[in-house]
Design an enzyme around this catalytic site. Structure first.
Site, PDB file in Angstrom:
ATOM      1  CE  LYS A  74      -2.060  -1.105   3.882  1.00 28.08           C
ATOM      2  NZ  LYS A  74      -1.448  -2.415   4.172  1.00 28.08           N
TER       3      LYS A  74
ATOM      4  NE  ARG B 137      -5.022   0.137   9.172  1.00 24.89           N
ATOM      5  CZ  ARG B 137      -3.870  -0.374   8.823  1.00 24.89           C
ATOM      6  NH1 ARG B 137      -3.637  -1.640   8.970  1.00 24.89           N
ATOM      7  NH2 ARG B 137      -2.934   0.394   8.356  1.00 24.89           N
TER       8      ARG B 137
ATOM      9  NE  ARG C  23       7.726  -2.506   6.224  1.00 21.97           N
ATOM     10  CZ  ARG C  23       6.409  -2.418   6.390  1.00 21.97           C
ATOM     11  NH1 ARG C  23       5.655  -1.850   5.472  1.00 21.97           N
ATOM     12  NH2 ARG C  23       5.840  -2.903   7.481  1.00 21.97           N
TER      13      ARG C  23
ATOM     14  NE  ARG D 182       5.836  -0.601   9.952  1.00 18.93           N
ATOM     15  CZ  ARG D 182       4.726  -0.558   9.223  1.00 18.93           C
ATOM     16  NH1 ARG D 182       4.725   0.117   8.088  1.00 18.93           N
ATOM     17  NH2 ARG D 182       3.635  -1.166   9.613  1.00 18.93           N
TER      18      ARG D 182
ATOM     19  NE  ARG E 207       1.607  -5.123  10.737  1.00 19.95           N
ATOM     20  CZ  ARG E 207       2.747  -5.068  10.044  1.00 19.95           C
ATOM     21  NH1 ARG E 207       3.833  -5.673  10.484  1.00 19.95           N
ATOM     22  NH2 ARG E 207       2.796  -4.392   8.920  1.00 19.95           N
TER      23      ARG E 207
HETATM   24  P1  AP5 Z   1       4.774  -1.536   1.840  1.00 18.14           P
HETATM   25  O1  AP5 Z   1       4.482  -0.674   0.674  1.00 18.14           O
HETATM   26  O2  AP5 Z   1       5.478  -0.944   2.998  1.00 18.14           O
HETATM   27  O3  AP5 Z   1       3.458  -2.330   2.299  1.00 18.14           O
HETATM   28  P2  AP5 Z   1       2.188  -1.830   3.129  1.00 18.14           P
HETATM   29  O4  AP5 Z   1       0.999  -2.492   2.554  1.00 18.14           O
HETATM   30  O5  AP5 Z   1       2.176  -0.348   3.245  1.00 18.14           O
HETATM   31  O6  AP5 Z   1       2.511  -2.516   4.514  1.00 18.14           O
HETATM   32  P3  AP5 Z   1       2.334  -1.956   5.998  1.00 18.14           P
HETATM   33  O7  AP5 Z   1       3.117  -2.878   6.881  1.00 18.14           O
HETATM   34  O8  AP5 Z   1       2.653  -0.498   6.083  1.00 18.14           O
HETATM   35  O9  AP5 Z   1       0.817  -2.161   6.209  1.00 18.14           O
HETATM   36  P4  AP5 Z   1       0.035  -2.171   7.544  1.00 18.14           P
HETATM   37  O10 AP5 Z   1      -1.346  -1.947   7.110  1.00 18.14           O
HETATM   38  O11 AP5 Z   1       0.277  -3.388   8.367  1.00 18.14           O
HETATM   39  O12 AP5 Z   1       0.738  -1.020   8.397  1.00 18.14           O
HETATM   40  P5  AP5 Z   1       0.390   0.510   8.668  1.00 18.14           P
HETATM   41  O13 AP5 Z   1       1.636   1.254   8.755  1.00 18.14           O
HETATM   42  O14 AP5 Z   1      -0.658   0.988   7.756  1.00 18.14           O
HETATM   43  O15 AP5 Z   1       5.630  -2.792   1.274  1.00 18.14           O
HETATM   44  C1  AP5 Z   1       6.079  -3.813   2.167  1.00 18.14           C
HETATM   45  C2  AP5 Z   1       7.426  -4.332   1.666  1.00 18.14           C
HETATM   46  O16 AP5 Z   1       7.244  -4.953   0.389  1.00 18.14           O
HETATM   47  C3  AP5 Z   1       8.487  -3.237   1.427  1.00 18.14           C
HETATM   48  O17 AP5 Z   1       9.749  -3.755   1.756  1.00 18.14           O
HETATM   49  C4  AP5 Z   1       8.403  -2.955  -0.080  1.00 18.14           C
HETATM   50  O18 AP5 Z   1       9.624  -2.481  -0.624  1.00 18.14           O
HETATM   51  C5  AP5 Z   1       8.061  -4.341  -0.599  1.00 18.14           C
HETATM   52  N1  AP5 Z   1       7.291  -4.327  -1.844  1.00 18.14           N
HETATM   53  C6  AP5 Z   1       6.301  -3.464  -2.204  1.00 18.14           C
HETATM   54  N2  AP5 Z   1       5.814  -3.785  -3.402  1.00 18.14           N
HETATM   55  C7  AP5 Z   1       6.504  -4.889  -3.809  1.00 18.14           C
HETATM   56  C8  AP5 Z   1       6.439  -5.707  -4.963  1.00 18.14           C
HETATM   57  N3  AP5 Z   1       5.565  -5.449  -5.942  1.00 18.14           N
HETATM   58  N4  AP5 Z   1       7.281  -6.761  -5.048  1.00 18.14           N
HETATM   59  C9  AP5 Z   1       8.164  -7.041  -4.055  1.00 18.14           C
HETATM   60  N5  AP5 Z   1       8.279  -6.296  -2.934  1.00 18.14           N
HETATM   61  C10 AP5 Z   1       7.433  -5.235  -2.805  1.00 18.14           C
HETATM   62  O19 AP5 Z   1      -0.260   0.410  10.125  1.00 18.14           O
HETATM   63  C11 AP5 Z   1       0.567   0.041  11.216  1.00 18.14           C
HETATM   64  C12 AP5 Z   1      -0.247  -0.021  12.510  1.00 18.14           C
HETATM   65  O20 AP5 Z   1      -0.836   1.254  12.778  1.00 18.14           O
HETATM   66  C13 AP5 Z   1      -1.429  -0.991  12.513  1.00 18.14           C
HETATM   67  O21 AP5 Z   1      -1.016  -2.325  12.811  1.00 18.14           O
HETATM   68  C14 AP5 Z   1      -2.296  -0.385  13.628  1.00 18.14           C
HETATM   69  O22 AP5 Z   1      -1.749  -0.679  14.897  1.00 18.14           O
HETATM   70  C15 AP5 Z   1      -2.131   1.108  13.376  1.00 18.14           C
HETATM   71  N6  AP5 Z   1      -3.132   1.661  12.451  1.00 18.14           N
HETATM   72  C16 AP5 Z   1      -2.900   2.140  11.203  1.00 18.14           C
HETATM   73  N7  AP5 Z   1      -4.044   2.567  10.636  1.00 18.14           N
HETATM   74  C17 AP5 Z   1      -5.017   2.349  11.548  1.00 18.14           C
HETATM   75  C18 AP5 Z   1      -6.422   2.574  11.542  1.00 18.14           C
HETATM   76  N8  AP5 Z   1      -7.071   3.104  10.493  1.00 18.14           N
HETATM   77  N9  AP5 Z   1      -7.125   2.213  12.648  1.00 18.14           N
HETATM   78  C19 AP5 Z   1      -6.508   1.689  13.720  1.00 18.14           C
HETATM   79  N10 AP5 Z   1      -5.182   1.450  13.793  1.00 18.14           N
HETATM   80  C20 AP5 Z   1      -4.438   1.782  12.717  1.00 18.14           C
HETATM   81 MG    MG Z   2       2.332   1.053   4.786  1.00 14.65          MG
END
Ligand code: AP5
Ligand code: MG
Length: 218
Positions: A13, A87, A126, A159, A170
Site C-alpha cells: 500500500k 480499517r 523491509r 519497523r 496483523r
Molecule cells: P509496503 O508498501 O510498505 O506495504 P504496506 O501495505 O504499506 O505494509 P504496511 O506494513 O505499512 O501495512 P500495515 O497496514 O500493516 O501497516 P500501517 O503502517 O498501515 O511494502 C512492504 C514491503 O514490500 C516493502 O519492503 C516494499 O519495498 C516491498 N514491496 C512493495 N511492493 C513490492 C512488490 N511489488 N514486489 C516485491 N516487494 C514489494 O499500520 C501500522 C499499525 O498502525 C497498525 O497495525 C495499527 O496498529 C495502526 N493503524 C494504522 N491505521 C489504523 C487505523 N485506520 N485504525 C486503527 N489502527 C491503525
Molecule cells: Mg504502509
C-alpha cells in the site's frame, strides 16, 4: 477525488501510495505513518497508541477518527489518497459521514491482494527511512548504499511490528476486521480488486488502468 487504498499488511500500500500520489497529484494520508510520527516524538497521542502498534492491534477508533477529521478539514480542496484508513466498518461509516458533511464521497476503494507467504517475505525484508519515509526491500528494492536512504542520506531502520508473530497478528486483524470493507465498498459501487503480485511497476500500471480517465495526471 477521494480514493481508499486497502489490503493486508505488507501488500504494498505504502509503495503504491507514493507512486500514485506523485503521478496523480494526490495528497497522501497514511494513518500508519502518522501514528508512527506521533510515537517518535512521544506526543500524548503517541504515548497512547504505542502499545497497539507494537502488538499489531488496531488503535481505538476515537483517536483515529479525530486525526482523520482534522486532516479532512485542512485538505477539503484537495484530491486525497487514504492509505490504511479505514480499517473497520465503524471507521468507514465515519469517513462517509464526514465526507458527506463536506459534500464529498469516496470515488474508488482499491483492495490489493497477494498470498500470505509473499506478505511475510516482503515484510521481513523491509527497511524504511525514519526521516523521509521512503520504503525499501533488501531483496527487491535495496538502497544504493547499504543501510542508507537514497533520497535523504539518513539511516534505514526496521519497523518494530515486522517480526513474524506481530505480522501474523496483523494478518488476523486484517482478516477479521478490515476485510469486511470489501462488501461495504461493493455496495457503494466503488470497489476494485487488484492483483498485487509482480513488480511494483506492474502493480502501478494495473491501478493506473483503473484511474486513468478519472483524474488529471502530472
Ligand atoms: P509496503 O508498501 O510498505 O506495504 P504496506 O501495505 O504499506 O505494509 P504496511 O506494513 O505499512 O501495512 P500495515 O497496514 O500493516 O501497516 P500501517 O503502517 O498501515 O511494502 C512492504 C514491503 O514490500 C516493502 O519492503 C516494499 O519495498 C516491498 N514491496 C512493495 N511492493 C513490492 C512488490 N511489488 N514486489 C516485491 N516487494 C514489494 O499500520 C501500522 C499499525 O498502525 C497498525 O497495525 C495499527 O496498529 C495502526 N493503524 C494504522 N491505521 C489504523 C487505523 N485506520 N485504525 C486503527 N489502527 C491503525
Ligand atoms: Mg504502509
Amino acid at each position: 477525488m477521494r480514493i481508499v487504498l486497502f489490503g493486508p499488511p505488507g501488500v504494498g500500500k505504502g509503495t503504491q501510495a507514493e507512486l500514485l500520489a506523485n503521478h496523480f497529484h494526490l495528497v497522501k494520508f497514511s494513518m500508519g505513518d502518522l501514528l508512527r510520527q506521533e510515537v517518535a516524538v512521544s506526543s500524548s497521542i503517541g504515548r497512547r497508541v504505542e502499545s497497539y502498534l507494537k502488538q499489531g492491534n488496531l488503535v481505538p477508533d476515537d483517536i483515529i477518527v479525530e486525526l482523520v477529521y482534522n486532516f479532512l478539514l485542512e485538505n477539503r480542496e484537495r484530491d486525497i489518497l487514504f492509505d490504511g484508513f479505514p480499517r473497520n466498518l465503524n471507521q468507514a461509516h465515519s469517513l462517509e459521514q464526514n465526507l458527506a458533511q463536506l459534500g464529498q464521497k469516496i470515488d474508488f476503494a482499491l483492495e490489493l491482494y497477494i498470498a500470505d507467504e509473499e506478505i511475510i517475505k516482503r515484510l521481513q525484508n523491509r527497511l524504511y527511512c525514519s526521516s523521509c519515509g521512503r520504503i525499501y526491500n533488501c531483496l527487491t528494492d535495496p538502497p544504493k548504499k547499504k543501510g542508507i536512504c537514497d533520497v535523504c542520506g539518513q539511516e534505514l531502520i526496521k519497523r518494530d511490528d515486522d517480526e513474524e508473530p506481530v505480522i501474523r497478528r496483523r494478518l488476523d486483524v486484517y482478516n477479521s476486521q478490515t476485510r469486511l470493507l470489501t462488501e461495504y465498498y461493493k455496495e457503494l459501487n466503488v470497489y476494485k480488486r487488484i492483483d498485487a503480485s509482480g513488480s511494483k511497476e506492474q502493480i502501478f500500471k494495473r491501478i493506473c488502468e483503473i484511474l486513468d480517465g478519472y483524474i488529471d495526471k502530472e
